[in-house]
Design a protein around this motif. Structure first.
Motif, PDB file in Angstrom:
ATOM      1  N   PRO B  12      13.496  -8.012  -8.523  1.00  0.00           N
ATOM      2  CA  PRO B  12      12.326  -7.094  -9.585  1.00  0.00           C
ATOM      3  C   PRO B  12      12.830  -6.609 -10.748  1.00  0.00           C
ATOM      4  O   PRO B  12      11.584  -6.114 -11.381  1.00  0.00           O
ATOM      5  CB  PRO B  12      12.673  -5.605  -8.514  1.00  0.00           C
ATOM      6  CG  PRO B  12      14.582  -5.930  -8.870  1.00  0.00           C
ATOM      7  CD  PRO B  12      15.270  -7.120  -8.640  1.00  0.00           C
ATOM      8  N   VAL B  15       9.268  -6.519 -12.637  1.00  0.00           N
ATOM      9  CA  VAL B  15       8.258  -5.394 -12.053  1.00  0.00           C
ATOM     10  C   VAL B  15       9.250  -3.781 -13.043  1.00  0.00           C
ATOM     11  O   VAL B  15       8.901  -3.609 -13.563  1.00  0.00           O
ATOM     12  CB  VAL B  15       8.838  -5.237 -10.307  1.00  0.00           C
ATOM     13  CG1 VAL B  15       8.394  -3.863 -10.193  1.00  0.00           C
ATOM     14  CG2 VAL B  15       7.872  -5.951  -9.818  1.00  0.00           C
ATOM     15  N   ILE B  16      10.759  -4.157 -12.793  1.00  0.00           N
ATOM     16  CA  ILE B  16      11.304  -3.103 -13.888  1.00  0.00           C
ATOM     17  C   ILE B  16      11.134  -3.300 -15.398  1.00  0.00           C
ATOM     18  O   ILE B  16      10.276  -2.472 -16.066  1.00  0.00           O
ATOM     19  CB  ILE B  16      12.722  -3.677 -13.935  1.00  0.00           C
ATOM     20  CG1 ILE B  16      13.284  -3.467 -12.795  1.00  0.00           C
ATOM     21  CG2 ILE B  16      13.621  -3.475 -15.156  1.00  0.00           C
ATOM     22  CD1 ILE B  16      14.508  -3.915 -12.046  1.00  0.00           C
ATOM     23  N   ALA B  19       7.507  -1.695 -15.564  1.00  0.00           N
ATOM     24  CA  ALA B  19       7.905  -0.608 -15.814  1.00  0.00           C
ATOM     25  C   ALA B  19       8.301   0.321 -16.785  1.00  0.00           C
ATOM     26  O   ALA B  19       7.692   1.127 -17.211  1.00  0.00           O
ATOM     27  CB  ALA B  19       8.444   0.021 -14.285  1.00  0.00           C
ATOM     28  N   ARG B  20       8.804  -1.015 -17.917  1.00  0.00           N
ATOM     29  CA  ARG B  20       9.346   0.085 -18.895  1.00  0.00           C
ATOM     30  C   ARG B  20       9.072  -0.370 -20.297  1.00  0.00           C
ATOM     31  O   ARG B  20       9.051   0.640 -21.408  1.00  0.00           O
ATOM     32  CB  ARG B  20      10.824  -0.525 -18.822  1.00  0.00           C
ATOM     33  CG  ARG B  20      12.005  -0.817 -18.008  1.00  0.00           C
ATOM     34  CD  ARG B  20      13.306  -1.227 -17.862  1.00  0.00           C
ATOM     35  NE  ARG B  20      13.989  -0.708 -19.245  1.00  0.00           N
ATOM     36  CZ  ARG B  20      15.369  -1.254 -19.552  1.00  0.00           C
ATOM     37  NH1 ARG B  20      16.202  -1.730 -18.724  1.00  0.00           N
ATOM     38  NH2 ARG B  20      15.953  -0.822 -21.058  1.00  0.00           N
ATOM     39  N   ASP B  43       4.223  -7.753  -5.450  1.00  0.00           N
ATOM     40  CA  ASP B  43       4.934  -6.886  -5.760  1.00  0.00           C
ATOM     41  C   ASP B  43       4.452  -6.082  -6.720  1.00  0.00           C
ATOM     42  O   ASP B  43       4.759  -4.787  -6.992  1.00  0.00           O
ATOM     43  CB  ASP B  43       6.767  -6.301  -6.502  1.00  0.00           C
ATOM     44  CG  ASP B  43       7.518  -7.012  -4.964  1.00  0.00           C
ATOM     45  OD1 ASP B  43       7.024  -7.347  -3.945  1.00  0.00           O
ATOM     46  OD2 ASP B  43       8.721  -7.560  -4.710  1.00  0.00           O
ATOM     47  N   TRP B  47       3.760  -2.368  -6.772  1.00  0.00           N
ATOM     48  CA  TRP B  47       4.312  -1.048  -7.450  1.00  0.00           C
ATOM     49  C   TRP B  47       3.260  -0.038  -8.395  1.00  0.00           C
ATOM     50  O   TRP B  47       2.984   1.007  -8.739  1.00  0.00           O
ATOM     51  CB  TRP B  47       4.658  -2.259  -8.487  1.00  0.00           C
ATOM     52  CG  TRP B  47       5.093  -1.067 -10.241  1.00  0.00           C
ATOM     53  CD1 TRP B  47       6.129  -1.055  -9.997  1.00  0.00           C
ATOM     54  CD2 TRP B  47       4.633  -0.507 -11.072  1.00  0.00           C
ATOM     55  NE1 TRP B  47       6.453   0.056 -11.110  1.00  0.00           N
ATOM     56  CE2 TRP B  47       5.095   0.239 -11.947  1.00  0.00           C
ATOM     57  CE3 TRP B  47       3.420  -0.822 -11.570  1.00  0.00           C
ATOM     58  CZ2 TRP B  47       4.823   0.530 -13.360  1.00  0.00           C
ATOM     59  CZ3 TRP B  47       3.092  -0.283 -12.992  1.00  0.00           C
ATOM     60  CH2 TRP B  47       3.815   0.664 -13.365  1.00  0.00           C
ATOM     61  N   MET B  50       2.344   1.947  -5.635  1.00  0.00           N
ATOM     62  CA  MET B  50       3.293   3.161  -6.130  1.00  0.00           C
ATOM     63  C   MET B  50       3.338   4.213  -6.661  1.00  0.00           C
ATOM     64  O   MET B  50       3.340   5.183  -6.354  1.00  0.00           O
ATOM     65  CB  MET B  50       4.946   2.278  -5.119  1.00  0.00           C
ATOM     66  CG  MET B  50       4.765   1.788  -3.789  1.00  0.00           C
ATOM     67  SD  MET B  50       6.371   0.708  -3.754  1.00  0.00           S
ATOM     68  CE  MET B  50       8.107   2.322  -3.784  1.00  0.00           C
ATOM     69  N   LYS B  51       2.778   3.873  -7.746  1.00  0.00           N
ATOM     70  CA  LYS B  51       2.956   4.170  -8.864  1.00  0.00           C
ATOM     71  C   LYS B  51       1.300   4.652  -9.949  1.00  0.00           C
ATOM     72  O   LYS B  51       1.250   5.462 -10.701  1.00  0.00           O
ATOM     73  CB  LYS B  51       4.045   3.489 -10.324  1.00  0.00           C
ATOM     74  CG  LYS B  51       5.045   3.196  -9.878  1.00  0.00           C
ATOM     75  CD  LYS B  51       5.475   4.065  -8.928  1.00  0.00           C
ATOM     76  CE  LYS B  51       6.785   4.893 -10.634  1.00  0.00           C
ATOM     77  NZ  LYS B  51       7.616   6.204 -10.129  1.00  0.00           N
TER      78      LYS B  51
END
Lengths: 380, 70
Positions: B12, B15-16, B19-20, B43, B47, B50-51
């Motif tokens: 991931p 994706v991390i 997100a950051r 993914d 993401w 989901m977000k």
């Protein structure tokens, strides 16, 4: 020293891969090893005893599956049976066409067999349900030899509309193969199919027994050289003691199925509800209602699936995952991709008759800390 | 627009990183993620769903555009 109770043993929660041997299977296997070692086609008493065992096993399968005895054949695995269904079904219809219509969420055994020729893929929605309009279009197109639909997803648990799919196949005159590996131990497959495969270790039978049913009137040509016997099937001797154990245990699990399905389904419901409540940023996948009773899958954002599997293993839980890092191919599960759901941090939990409420509670207690730890290490 | 080069990283991680770093652009602006892990194409849109961020699509191979919506 304070007594903290009996340490919990490891909980095996990967029934969708293989169910621990059912006690009835164990008993039948031992008895059949003593009595069913001879070649059933030979004309002496040991051969006749083996023949009787083989016929009794075939009769048991025929009864549970609602088919004729001579429609049942035994294979060395569910994979071999599914591939024989696809390749033999395609070969039998070579004059009508060369195309296999299959759902996007078939088992990889079917995908690999399908890769030998032309295949048309029919998609699923976010919950993993077959696109029936797309299915109707695909099976009514010219040149279709065979259609293939899994009875229920081995990864998401979503039960497929086999009846409706079979009706479209029937109208188009296309035989339908149903891979019933995940559902055969739980419920009757709806009628209308032409070929069906199953795998004994998915219901608590021994590993190494696949079952193929080819209905009368369906043209099937073996992908293997045939032997001298009339019946279609795998050339060579079947593992008769294992086949006997598979038949006995299928009968036993179907007797318990209604009660066990209710018990396990409520435990699955508990996991489906509780996981998103105790772990933030989780996606529970699959149809919440039209689903297998014993299987639940979820994906945790920002989590390496392999790390989570190892963490759960250390905590005493055996589960599986569709995340790419856990796959030998390093690709995410084609089922999760077809559904368009998160594929990393994926965990599939599948329960069986030995699974207790305490196992599930302990799993739910351990999971949040493990996920949190992995996320913290990743800087989330 | 900012570009996050995650090529060579396994999921991931892309994706991390997304997100950051999504907070680095203004609401309405776009983050482009470069990622060649085969799971990224699946993914990154997941993401976004989901977000509640907006997935704009893949303008080129191994490139994914996301608009910050909140």
């Amino acid at each position: 020293m304070e007594y903290t109770g009996v340490p919990a043993g490891p909980a095996y929660l990967d029934a969708a891969t293989a169910v621990p041997l059912h006690p009835v299977a164990r008993e039948a296997l031992l008895a059949a090893l003593a009595d069913g070692w001879a070649d059933p086609v030979r004309l002496y008493s040991a051969g006749r005893r083996a023949q009787q065992l083989a016929e009794a096993a075939r009769a048991a399968f025929a009864e549970v599956l609602g088919v004729r005895m001579d429609e049942v054949s035994f294979w060395p695995s569910g994979t071999a049976a599914a591939q024989a269904a696809v390749l033999g079904g395609l070969a039998g219809r070579a004059r009508q066409g060369d195309t296999l219509v299959r759902s996007a969420i078939e088992h990889s055994a079917v995908l690999h067999a399908a890769a030998r020729g032309k295949a048309v893929e029919v998609g699923v929605d976010r919950l993993g349900r077959l696109d029936l309009d797309g299915w109707e279009q695909a099976v009514t197109a010219p040149g279709v030899a065979l259609a293939s639909l899994i009875s229920a997803s081995h990864e998401a648990g979503t039960v497929q509309p086999v009846s409706a799919a079979a009706a479209y196949c029937g109208e188009a005159g296309v035989p339908l193969f149903v891979d019933a590996a995940q559902s055969v131990g739980w419920y009757d497959v709806p009628t209308g199919w032409s070929l069906l495969s199953a795998s004994a270790h998915k219901w608590g039978g021994p590993p190494g027994v696949g079952v193929l049913v080819v209905r009368k009137g369906v043209r099937w040509i073996s992908p293997y050289p045939q032997d001298d016997l009339y019946r279609p099937g795998m050339p060579g001797s079947a593992d008769l003691p294992a086949v006997v154990a598979a038949a006995a245990s299928l009968r036993a699990v179907r007797t318990e199925a209604e009660r066990e399905a209710a018990r396990l389904s409520s435990l699955v419901e508990r996991i489906r509800e509780r996981v998103p409540a105790v772990v933030p940023d989780v996606e529970v996948v699959g149809d919440p209602e039209q689903r297998l009773p014993h299987l639940v899958t979820f994906s945790c954002l920002y989590v390496d699936g392999e790390a989570l599997l190892h963490g759960l293993d250390r905590a005493g839980f055996a589960v599986s995952s569709g995340s790419s890092c856990t796959a030998s191919t390093l690709r995410p599960s084609h089922v999760l991709e077809a559904m368009g759901v998160l594929s990393h941090g994926n965990v599939r939990v599948s329960l069986h008759r030995d699974t207790t409420e305490a196992d599930v509670e302990r799993f739910l207690a351990v999971l949040p800390g493990l996920v949190e730890g992995i996320r913290r290490e990743a800087g989330m | 627009m900012i570009e996050l080069d995650c090529r060579g990283q396994k999921c991931p991680l892309p994706v991390i990183k997304l997100a950051r770093n999504i907070g680095e652009v203004e609401v309405g602006d776009v983050v482009r993620v470069l990622a060649d892990d085969p799971a990224a194409a699946n993914d990154i849109p997941a993401w976004c769903r989901m977000k509640q961020q907006e997935y704009l699509g893949s303008p080129a191979e191994n490139a994914f555009d996301i608009r910050r919506t909140h």
